[in-house]
Design a protein around this motif. Structure first.
Motif, PDB file in Angstrom:
ATOM      1  N   ILE A   2      -8.842   1.606 -21.667  1.00  0.00           N
ATOM      2  CA  ILE A   2      -9.985   1.980 -20.825  1.00  0.00           C
ATOM      3  C   ILE A   2      -9.787   1.440 -19.416  1.00  0.00           C
ATOM      4  CG2 ILE A   2     -12.457   1.580 -20.449  1.00  0.00           C
ATOM      5  CD1 ILE A   2     -12.765   1.610 -23.506  1.00  0.00           C
ATOM      6  N   GLY A   3      -9.267   0.210 -19.339  1.00  0.00           N
ATOM      7  CA  GLY A   3      -9.027  -0.400 -18.032  1.00  0.00           C
ATOM      8  C   GLY A   3      -7.995   0.356 -17.211  1.00  0.00           C
ATOM      9  N   ARG A   4      -6.890   0.730 -17.851  1.00  0.00           N
ATOM     10  CA  ARG A   4      -5.841   1.482 -17.137  1.00  0.00           C
ATOM     11  C   ARG A   4      -6.355   2.836 -16.675  1.00  0.00           C
ATOM     12  NH1 ARG A   4      -1.942  -0.861 -20.632  1.00  0.00           N
ATOM     13  NH2 ARG A   4      -2.276   0.791 -22.148  1.00  0.00           N
ATOM     14  N   ALA A   5      -7.088   3.510 -17.555  1.00  0.00           N
ATOM     15  CA  ALA A   5      -7.639   4.820 -17.184  1.00  0.00           C
ATOM     16  C   ALA A   5      -8.645   4.671 -16.049  1.00  0.00           C
ATOM     17  CB  ALA A   5      -8.300   5.480 -18.398  1.00  0.00           C
ATOM     18  N   GLY A   6      -9.439   3.609 -16.089  1.00  0.00           N
ATOM     19  CA  GLY A   6     -10.406   3.351 -15.020  1.00  0.00           C
ATOM     20  C   GLY A   6      -9.717   3.086 -13.696  1.00  0.00           C
ATOM     21  N   GLU A   7      -8.643   2.300 -13.719  1.00  0.00           N
ATOM     22  CA  GLU A   7      -7.900   2.018 -12.490  1.00  0.00           C
ATOM     23  C   GLU A   7      -7.288   3.289 -11.922  1.00  0.00           C
ATOM     24  OE1 GLU A   7      -5.186  -1.237 -13.074  1.00  0.00           O
ATOM     25  OE2 GLU A   7      -6.822  -2.614 -13.571  1.00  0.00           O
ATOM     26  N   ALA A   8      -6.754   4.141 -12.784  1.00  0.00           N
ATOM     27  CA  ALA A   8      -6.168   5.405 -12.311  1.00  0.00           C
ATOM     28  C   ALA A   8      -7.246   6.298 -11.695  1.00  0.00           C
ATOM     29  CB  ALA A   8      -5.475   6.130 -13.464  1.00  0.00           C
ATOM     30  N   ARG A   9      -8.406   6.362 -12.321  1.00  0.00           N
ATOM     31  CA  ARG A   9      -9.510   7.170 -11.789  1.00  0.00           C
ATOM     32  C   ARG A   9      -9.984   6.596 -10.449  1.00  0.00           C
ATOM     33  NH1 ARG A   9     -12.851  10.905 -13.898  1.00  0.00           N
ATOM     34  NH2 ARG A   9     -12.107  10.531 -15.999  1.00  0.00           N
ATOM     35  N   ALA A  10     -10.107   5.273 -10.379  1.00  0.00           N
ATOM     36  CA  ALA A  10     -10.534   4.621  -9.135  1.00  0.00           C
ATOM     37  C   ALA A  10      -9.525   4.881  -8.019  1.00  0.00           C
ATOM     38  CB  ALA A  10     -10.714   3.123  -9.358  1.00  0.00           C
ATOM     39  N   LEU A  11      -8.243   4.796  -8.348  1.00  0.00           N
ATOM     40  CA  LEU A  11      -7.194   5.041  -7.353  1.00  0.00           C
ATOM     41  C   LEU A  11      -7.287   6.465  -6.810  1.00  0.00           C
ATOM     42  CD1 LEU A  11      -4.696   4.241  -5.770  1.00  0.00           C
ATOM     43  CD2 LEU A  11      -3.326   4.807  -7.795  1.00  0.00           C
ATOM     44  N   ARG A  12      -7.414   7.441  -7.681  1.00  0.00           N
ATOM     45  CA  ARG A  12      -7.543   8.832  -7.217  1.00  0.00           C
ATOM     46  C   ARG A  12      -8.780   8.999  -6.329  1.00  0.00           C
ATOM     47  NH1 ARG A  12      -6.293   9.767 -12.643  1.00  0.00           N
ATOM     48  NH2 ARG A  12      -8.466  10.324 -13.090  1.00  0.00           N
ATOM     49  N   PHE A  13      -9.869   8.390  -6.733  1.00  0.00           N
ATOM     50  CA  PHE A  13     -11.111   8.477  -5.972  1.00  0.00           C
ATOM     51  C   PHE A  13     -10.930   7.875  -4.568  1.00  0.00           C
ATOM     52  CE2 PHE A  13     -15.032   6.537  -4.482  1.00  0.00           C
ATOM     53  CZ  PHE A  13     -15.933   7.585  -4.570  1.00  0.00           C
ATOM     54  N   LEU A  14     -10.362   6.676  -4.493  1.00  0.00           N
ATOM     55  CA  LEU A  14     -10.198   6.004  -3.200  1.00  0.00           C
ATOM     56  C   LEU A  14      -9.179   6.710  -2.309  1.00  0.00           C
ATOM     57  CD1 LEU A  14     -10.377   2.301  -4.412  1.00  0.00           C
ATOM     58  CD2 LEU A  14     -12.136   3.577  -3.161  1.00  0.00           C
ATOM     59  N   GLU A  15      -8.107   7.223  -2.898  1.00  0.00           N
ATOM     60  CA  GLU A  15      -7.144   7.987  -2.103  1.00  0.00           C
ATOM     61  C   GLU A  15      -7.789   9.248  -1.542  1.00  0.00           C
ATOM     62  OE1 GLU A  15      -2.773   6.725  -3.795  1.00  0.00           O
ATOM     63  OE2 GLU A  15      -3.865   8.279  -4.898  1.00  0.00           O
ATOM     64  N   ALA A  16      -8.652   9.880  -2.316  1.00  0.00           N
ATOM     65  CA  ALA A  16      -9.369  11.059  -1.814  1.00  0.00           C
ATOM     66  C   ALA A  16     -10.311  10.701  -0.668  1.00  0.00           C
ATOM     67  CB  ALA A  16     -10.162  11.717  -2.947  1.00  0.00           C
ATOM     68  N   GLU A  17     -10.726   9.433  -0.632  1.00  0.00           N
ATOM     69  CA  GLU A  17     -11.588   8.950   0.457  1.00  0.00           C
ATOM     70  C   GLU A  17     -10.778   8.476   1.671  1.00  0.00           C
ATOM     71  OE1 GLU A  17     -14.963   8.912   0.704  1.00  0.00           O
ATOM     72  OE2 GLU A  17     -15.065  10.028  -1.174  1.00  0.00           O
ATOM     73  N   GLY A  18      -9.442   8.552   1.579  1.00  0.00           N
ATOM     74  CA  GLY A  18      -8.593   8.226   2.718  1.00  0.00           C
ATOM     75  C   GLY A  18      -7.907   6.872   2.668  1.00  0.00           C
ATOM     76  N   LEU A  19      -8.135   6.085   1.622  1.00  0.00           N
ATOM     77  CA  LEU A  19      -7.460   4.803   1.514  1.00  0.00           C
ATOM     78  C   LEU A  19      -6.026   5.001   1.040  1.00  0.00           C
ATOM     79  CD1 LEU A  19     -10.433   3.912   1.742  1.00  0.00           C
ATOM     80  CD2 LEU A  19      -9.882   2.042   0.220  1.00  0.00           C
ATOM     81  N   VAL A  20      -5.160   4.054   1.371  1.00  0.00           N
ATOM     82  CA  VAL A  20      -3.741   4.141   1.034  1.00  0.00           C
ATOM     83  C   VAL A  20      -3.382   2.956   0.141  1.00  0.00           C
ATOM     84  CG1 VAL A  20      -1.401   4.107   1.980  1.00  0.00           C
ATOM     85  CG2 VAL A  20      -3.243   5.275   3.222  1.00  0.00           C
ATOM     86  N   LEU A  21      -2.747   3.238  -0.979  1.00  0.00           N
ATOM     87  CA  LEU A  21      -2.364   2.194  -1.923  1.00  0.00           C
ATOM     88  C   LEU A  21      -1.199   1.372  -1.375  1.00  0.00           C
ATOM     89  CD1 LEU A  21      -2.662   0.955  -4.789  1.00  0.00           C
ATOM     90  CD2 LEU A  21      -0.905   2.586  -5.509  1.00  0.00           C
ATOM     91  N   LEU A  22      -1.348   0.053  -1.431  1.00  0.00           N
ATOM     92  CA  LEU A  22      -0.254  -0.851  -1.083  1.00  0.00           C
ATOM     93  C   LEU A  22       0.364  -1.468  -2.342  1.00  0.00           C
ATOM     94  CD1 LEU A  22      -1.791  -2.751   1.974  1.00  0.00           C
ATOM     95  CD2 LEU A  22      -0.330  -0.723   1.984  1.00  0.00           C
ATOM     96  N   GLU A  23      -0.513  -1.776  -3.320  1.00  0.00           N
ATOM     97  CA  GLU A  23      -0.017  -2.415  -4.532  1.00  0.00           C
ATOM     98  C   GLU A  23      -1.059  -2.303  -5.649  1.00  0.00           C
ATOM     99  OE1 GLU A  23       1.888  -6.722  -5.819  1.00  0.00           O
ATOM    100  OE2 GLU A  23       1.698  -6.202  -3.713  1.00  0.00           O
ATOM    101  N   CYS A  24      -0.566  -2.117  -6.867  1.00  0.00           N
ATOM    102  CA  CYS A  24      -1.432  -2.106  -8.054  1.00  0.00           C
ATOM    103  C   CYS A  24      -1.262  -3.424  -8.801  1.00  0.00           C
ATOM    104  CB  CYS A  24      -1.025  -0.990  -9.017  1.00  0.00           C
ATOM    105  SG  CYS A  24      -1.601   0.629  -8.552  1.00  0.00           S
ATOM    106  N   ASN A  25      -2.354  -3.936  -9.302  1.00  0.00           N
ATOM    107  CA  ASN A  25      -2.347  -5.106 -10.180  1.00  0.00           C
ATOM    108  C   ASN A  25      -1.572  -6.289  -9.611  1.00  0.00           C
ATOM    109  OD1 ASN A  25      -3.889  -3.815 -12.274  1.00  0.00           O
ATOM    110  ND2 ASN A  25      -2.059  -2.620 -12.695  1.00  0.00           N
ATOM    111  N   TYR A  26      -1.988  -6.749  -8.438  1.00  0.00           N
ATOM    112  CA  TYR A  26      -1.376  -7.947  -7.854  1.00  0.00           C
ATOM    113  C   TYR A  26      -1.813  -9.135  -8.699  1.00  0.00           C
ATOM    114  CZ  TYR A  26      -0.098 -11.724  -4.826  1.00  0.00           C
ATOM    115  OH  TYR A  26       0.465 -12.871  -4.339  1.00  0.00           O
ATOM    116  N   ARG A  27      -0.841  -9.856  -9.246  1.00  0.00           N
ATOM    117  CA  ARG A  27      -1.144 -10.981 -10.127  1.00  0.00           C
ATOM    118  C   ARG A  27      -0.523 -12.266  -9.605  1.00  0.00           C
ATOM    119  NH1 ARG A  27      -0.078  -6.924 -14.146  1.00  0.00           N
ATOM    120  NH2 ARG A  27      -1.900  -6.628 -15.464  1.00  0.00           N
TER     121      ARG A  27
END
Length: 121
Positions: A2-27
């Protein structure tokens, strides 16, 4: 899952809003930042906590971002900024993307983007 699917959905949503991904899951030892993104229009580093719920029996997804979670995100952000010199010059903010089940059930999940959800502590 559920968490992975949520992150993927959030990423698509934010990219559609114009944000650019720099890194996923910085730990780091102190915590994790789900999505590290850039808002190119504002030149702001956006540190995103994604919260997903498959059911709403126990409250909404955004309500699960506790003080302890905010503290862990803040510690991870400090570590990120110490290790990535090029990001230090940018203004940063913490956003939350909450993904809740639709009402009535069966529809598309509801995505809520909360900008400046909390501050570095």
């Amino acid at each position: 899952e559920i968490g992975r699917a949520g992150e993927a959905r959030a990423l698509r949503f934010l990219e559609a809003e114009g944000l650019v991904l720099l890194e996923c899951n910085y730990r780091c030892r102190a915590g994790e930042i789900d999505l590290v993104m850039m808002d190119p229009a504002a030149r702001v580093l956006v540190l995103v906590e994604v919260r997903s719920r498959s059911r709403s029996d126990f409250g909404r997804a955004a309500a699960t971002v506790s003080q302890a979670k905010q503290r862990r995100c803040s510690l991870a952000a400090r570590h990120l900024l110490m290790s990535r010199r090029e990001l230090r010059r940018l203004q940063a903010r913490f956003d939350v993307v909450a993904i809740d089940p639709s009402t009535p059930p069966g529809g598309a999940p509801v995505v809520t983007w909360i900008r400046n959800a909390f501050v570095l502590c």
